[in-house]
Design an enzyme around this catalytic site. Structure first.
Site, mmCIF file in Angstrom:
data_model
loop_
_atom_site.group_PDB
_atom_site.id
_atom_site.type_symbol
_atom_site.label_atom_id
_atom_site.label_comp_id
_atom_site.label_asym_id
_atom_site.label_seq_id
_atom_site.Cartn_x
_atom_site.Cartn_y
_atom_site.Cartn_z
ATOM 1 N N GLY A 113 -10.395 -28.105 32.233
ATOM 2 C CA GLY A 113 -11.251 -29.171 32.744
ATOM 3 C C GLY A 113 -10.945 -29.589 34.170
ATOM 4 O O GLY A 113 -11.426 -30.620 34.641
ATOM 5 N N LYS A 126 -16.155 -30.221 22.948
ATOM 6 C CA LYS A 126 -15.302 -31.424 23.038
ATOM 7 C C LYS A 126 -16.111 -32.634 22.561
ATOM 8 O O LYS A 126 -16.738 -32.555 21.517
ATOM 9 C CB LYS A 126 -14.757 -31.604 24.459
ATOM 10 N N SER A 186 -11.132 -23.597 32.762
ATOM 11 C CA SER A 186 -12.013 -23.547 33.944
ATOM 12 C C SER A 186 -12.717 -22.199 34.147
ATOM 13 O O SER A 186 -12.925 -21.772 35.281
ATOM 14 C CB SER A 186 -11.262 -23.993 35.201
ATOM 15 N N ASN A 224 -16.411 -24.738 23.522
ATOM 16 C CA ASN A 224 -15.860 -25.969 22.952
ATOM 17 C C ASN A 224 -16.629 -27.149 23.553
ATOM 18 O O ASN A 224 -16.487 -27.438 24.738
ATOM 19 C CB ASN A 224 -14.363 -26.047 23.308
ATOM 20 N N HIS A 271 -5.557 -27.062 20.040
ATOM 21 C CA HIS A 271 -6.093 -27.277 21.392
ATOM 22 C C HIS A 271 -5.196 -28.257 22.147
ATOM 23 O O HIS A 271 -4.697 -29.224 21.573
ATOM 24 C CB HIS A 271 -7.535 -27.815 21.311
ATOM 25 N N GLU A 286 -4.521 -20.946 26.942
ATOM 26 C CA GLU A 286 -5.193 -21.915 27.807
ATOM 27 C C GLU A 286 -4.150 -22.771 28.522
ATOM 28 O O GLU A 286 -3.622 -23.729 27.918
ATOM 29 C CB GLU A 286 -6.080 -22.846 26.977
HETATM 30 C C1 PEP Z 1 -11.312 -25.905 26.594
HETATM 31 O O1 PEP Z 1 -11.665 -27.032 26.273
HETATM 32 O O2 PEP Z 1 -10.804 -25.156 25.740
HETATM 33 C C2 PEP Z 1 -11.491 -25.466 27.985
HETATM 34 C C3 PEP Z 1 -11.062 -24.287 28.331
HETATM 35 O O3 PEP Z 1 -12.105 -26.347 28.831
HETATM 36 P P1 PEP Z 1 -12.633 -26.056 30.340
HETATM 37 O O4 PEP Z 1 -13.439 -24.786 30.279
HETATM 38 O O5 PEP Z 1 -13.465 -27.248 30.662
HETATM 39 O O6 PEP Z 1 -11.443 -25.900 31.202
#
Ligand code: PEP
Length: 237
Positions: free
Chosen positions: A167, A10, A197, A8, A92, A161
């Site tokens: 993040g 973002k 993460s 992703n 998300h 998630e």
């Molecule tokens: C995400 O944006 O779905 C995500 C898991 O971000 P990160 O890996 O930065 O935690």
């Protein structure tokens, strides 16, 4: 089943750097005969008609549940069709919690894209204050995020998630991921990703957890070399 890896972007990468990234990842998959499913969600401005191997798909991070119309700032399927995009990320946590999408909005979006046969990566996950209340509250919260969502849909991948792990560099314990994935798998017989993460240094141990069918990765997937190394790890898992 081969493990899945999704990235992703973002609000990162330009149109130019996205194109380079996708072209390079595509030739990496091709050269190394990697047949894991790989999905990349770039920004809407970087979508294009990418020519890729069949196991690499490019998806939209978001789109409205219309073909076209008067929805300022949104894109619809007319814009996605221009580039042959048939994959979308829905639910998300940044859209649920920062942008304020309700479960009702999310359900409308899910049903619209389901009716068009899109591959949907559907995200669920609990905020920190819920996690702190314990596992049964966490599960109750997460299960409520399936309200209105047809889990029988053939073309859906679920991503668990935890909001507090996205993040932040924090991840749940291996035991917590295992417990939640086990409970979720009882409810849904769909590919189930973990996200939050994930990075080159913890990917292998996360992929080894029972009922983890792959990962959805933000921050550490934006660097091409890191993403390619995580594809290699996924391929070996
Ligand atoms: C995400 O944006 O779905 C995500 C898991 O971000 P990160 O890996 O930065 O935690």
């Amino acid at each position: 089943m081969k493990k899945i890896i999704a990235s992703n972007f973002k609000t990162n990468h330009t149109r130019k750097s996205t194109k380079e990234f996708i072209v390079n990842v595509n030739s990496f998959l091709n050269k190394n005969n990697i047949d894991n499913e790989v999905i990349i969600f770039p920004t809407a401005t970087a979508l294009d008609e990418f020519v890729t191997v069949s196991n690499l798909s490019v998806g939209a991070q978001n789109a409205y549940y219309v073909k076209n119309g008067s929805f300022t700032g949104e894109i619809g399927t007319e814009q996605l069709d221009e580039f042959g995009i048939k994959t979308i990320l829905i639910g998300h946590s940044e859209r649920r919690h920062n942008i304020g999408e309700s479960q009702k909005d999310i359900t409308l979006k899910y049903n619209y894209y389901k009716s068009l046969g899109y591959k949907i990566v559907y995200c669920v996950g609990e905020p920190l204050e819920v996690k702190e209340q314990g596992i049964s509250q966490t599960l109750e919260y997460v299960f409520n995020q399936f309200d209105g969502i047809d889990l029988e849909y053939d073309n859906v991948i679920i991503a668990y998630e935890p909001v507090w792990a996205i993040g932040t560099g924090l991840t749940p314990s291996i035991e917590d991921i295992e417990t939640i994935h086990k409970k979720l798998k009882k409810k849904l017989q769909k590919p189930l990703l973990y996200g939050g993460s994930v990075k080159p240094t913890n990917l292998a141990e996360i992929l080894a957890i029972p009922n983890v069918d792959g990962t959805l990765i933000g921050t550490s997937s934006w660097n091409e070399e890191d993403f390619k190394s995580m594809i290699t790890t996924t391929n070996k898992a």
